[in-house]
Design an enzyme around this catalytic site. Structure first.
Site, PDB file in Angstrom:
ATOM      1  N   HIS A  13      -2.912 -20.695  13.359  1.00  0.00           N
ATOM      2  CA  HIS A  13      -2.281 -19.669  12.537  1.00  0.00           C
ATOM      3  C   HIS A  13      -1.219 -18.981  13.382  1.00  0.00           C
ATOM      4  O   HIS A  13      -1.506 -18.394  14.412  1.00  0.00           O
ATOM      5  CB  HIS A  13      -3.301 -18.642  12.045  1.00  0.00           C
ATOM      6  CG  HIS A  13      -2.706 -17.620  11.119  1.00  0.00           C
ATOM      7  ND1 HIS A  13      -2.661 -17.789   9.757  1.00  0.00           N
ATOM      8  CD2 HIS A  13      -2.098 -16.415  11.369  1.00  0.00           C
ATOM      9  CE1 HIS A  13      -2.073 -16.735   9.201  1.00  0.00           C
ATOM     10  NE2 HIS A  13      -1.713 -15.893  10.168  1.00  0.00           N
ATOM     11  N   CYS A  14       0.037 -19.058  12.940  1.00  0.00           N
ATOM     12  CA  CYS A  14       1.157 -18.535  13.712  1.00  0.00           C
ATOM     13  C   CYS A  14       1.548 -17.161  13.182  1.00  0.00           C
ATOM     14  O   CYS A  14       2.010 -17.044  12.041  1.00  0.00           O
ATOM     15  CB  CYS A  14       2.348 -19.492  13.632  1.00  0.00           C
ATOM     16  SG  CYS A  14       3.789 -18.921  14.559  1.00  0.00           S
ATOM     17  N   PRO A  15       1.395 -16.099  13.987  1.00  0.00           N
ATOM     18  CA  PRO A  15       1.800 -14.768  13.500  1.00  0.00           C
ATOM     19  C   PRO A  15       3.306 -14.632  13.350  1.00  0.00           C
ATOM     20  O   PRO A  15       3.780 -13.829  12.548  1.00  0.00           O
ATOM     21  CB  PRO A  15       1.256 -13.829  14.591  1.00  0.00           C
ATOM     22  CG  PRO A  15       1.143 -14.673  15.813  1.00  0.00           C
ATOM     23  CD  PRO A  15       0.819 -16.047  15.332  1.00  0.00           C
ATOM     24  N   ASN A  57       3.802 -15.799  10.054  1.00  0.00           N
ATOM     25  CA  ASN A  57       2.886 -15.176   9.084  1.00  0.00           C
ATOM     26  C   ASN A  57       2.312 -16.236   8.155  1.00  0.00           C
ATOM     27  O   ASN A  57       2.186 -16.031   6.939  1.00  0.00           O
ATOM     28  CB  ASN A  57       3.591 -14.083   8.284  1.00  0.00           C
ATOM     29  CG  ASN A  57       2.623 -13.239   7.478  1.00  0.00           C
ATOM     30  OD1 ASN A  57       1.469 -13.049   7.877  1.00  0.00           O
ATOM     31  ND2 ASN A  57       3.067 -12.731   6.345  1.00  0.00           N
TER      32      ASN A  57
END
Length: 395
Positions: A165-167, A170
């Site tokens: 999951h890449c912040p 998002n």
């Protein structure tokens, strides 16, 4: 007497045996409360990281939009500085270089914007209701999971071929947007290198002024070390201060002048010393741009090298840990583990980027393309088994 001496070793052995039994009993009691046969150091580490996982689960979804806005603001600031300061500086040197920078720079910019937008807005893919090949059951969704599918605790959904999951996006990086994520990294990294090379001369001029450099400006820490170790320490005297320069004879030769005249002279001295406002903005913007892009080159370059290695091996960030654990397990059994999703480095890249020859490479990699990845993300052709022909291909 002889019998008495023979009894002492026997008593000592009995006492030692009794103590060992009590220690073993305490140890077994402790292990029954806190240990089982499935406990490993990975379990201990996961338990210790549980507070961090809790924080990520609760607050990562709120940090994602902030990170996306930060990427947009930082990228826009770099582009504006290029337009306002770097291109005019290039124009004073050569008009041919201006045309080159306009074409090459906008090609990078279009690819960066396109792949970032697609990485943010494209769904990574989720398992359908009917799954033809079930690898396991998701404990949180209570639903069957296809191969290479994992549950994201931030999105609270299962993701097809989940990487992480890449912040900064998002969004989860999965089967349908993995290519957009990697190409965004590649073009952003290339763009920061391009900006640093373009701004190098101007940065050197603004940052170092007319100071002699013992090393190239790109390795500024070495220059600082040489400056500290190679020169004697100098102390600032009163005459070096700005106030002393105001009161010096070449500014106010008559110390009994009216205060207003001294103020006018001091104001002129301030302008001569610091320059006008546009020059200060140029100085700050060039240094900001060069240092920001240099940091991005290092951080994003390391991340891109990691993902390059994973793609070459046909793995994701999650699968690399699963495969390494399986490799150790099979090594103990005297077997060699083979990643079923790896077809060789070149073929892995062709599958990942979705091209077959040089022509498709041009249209699908060097230019923005919305083509879908190979496969549906639910069933996978492997290098060991073929789902359509369930026959062992490679031993």
């Amino acid at each position: 007497m002889a019998r008495f001496y023979c009894t002492i070793p026997r008593l000592w052995r009995r006492l030692k045996h009794c103590i060992n039994e009590r220690i073993l009993l305490i140890r077994i009691t402790y292990m029954t409360l806190f240990y089982n046969s499935f406990t490993t150091w990975n379990t201990v580490l996961d338990t210790g990281m549980e507070p961090l996982f809790w924080f990520v689960d609760r607050f990562a979804k709120y940090l994602g939009p902030i990170f996306v806005v930060a990427v947009i603001i930082l990228t826009s600031s770099v582009v504006l500085i290029v337009y306002i300061y770097l291109l005019p500086d290039i124009y004073t040197r050569s008009m041919a270089w201006v045309y080159f920078h306009l074409v090459f720079g906008h090609w990078l910019l279009v690819n960066i914007v396109f792949h970032y937008y697609m990485g943010v807005c494209t769904s990574p893919g989720h398992p359908p209701q009917s799954v033809p090949e079930i690898a396991s059951i998701c404990k949180k969704c209570i639903a069957p999971k296809p191969p290479r599918t994992h549950h994201c605790s931030v999105c609270r959904k299962c993701i097809l071929k989940m990487d992480h999951h890449c912040p900064w996006l998002n969004n989860c990086v999965g089967h349908f947007n993995h290519r957009y994520f990697f190409l965004f990294m590649f073009y952003m990294w290339s763009g920061t290198i391009y900006v640093c090379i373009t701004a190098y001369d101007l940065f050197k001029q603004e940052f170092f002024r007319n100071e002699e450099l013992a090393y190239p400006a790109a390795v500024y820490p070495l220059h600082m070390a040489h400056k500290i170790l190679g020169r004697p320490a100098t102390h600032t005297t009163t005459e070096d201060t700005f106030l002393a320069r105001i009161l010096h004879e070449d500014v106010c030769p008559q110390y009994l002048e009216p205060v207003g005249m001294c103020w006018n002279n001091s104001t002129k001295m301030y302008e001569d010393y610091y320059g006008d406002i546009p020059n200060k903005w140029l100085h700050n913007c060039v240094i900001y741009e060069f240092l920001l892009c240099s940091g991005v080159i290092i951080a994003l370059g390391a991340l891109m090298m990691w993902h390059t290695r994973l793609i070459s091996r046909g793995e994701t960030s999650i699968e690399v840990h699963i495969n390494s654990k399986e490799c150790r397990r099979m090594k103990k059994l005297g077997l060699v583990f083979k990643n079923p999703h790896s077809f060789g480095a070149l073929q892995n890249w062709k599958i990942f980027l979705g091209f077959k020859d040089a022509r498709t490479f041009l249209w699908r990699v060097l230019l923005p393309s919305r083509h879908k990845p190979i496969g549906n993300g639910v069933t996978w052709k492997t290098s060991t088994y073929d789902l359509n022909n369930p026959q062992l291909l490679v031993l």
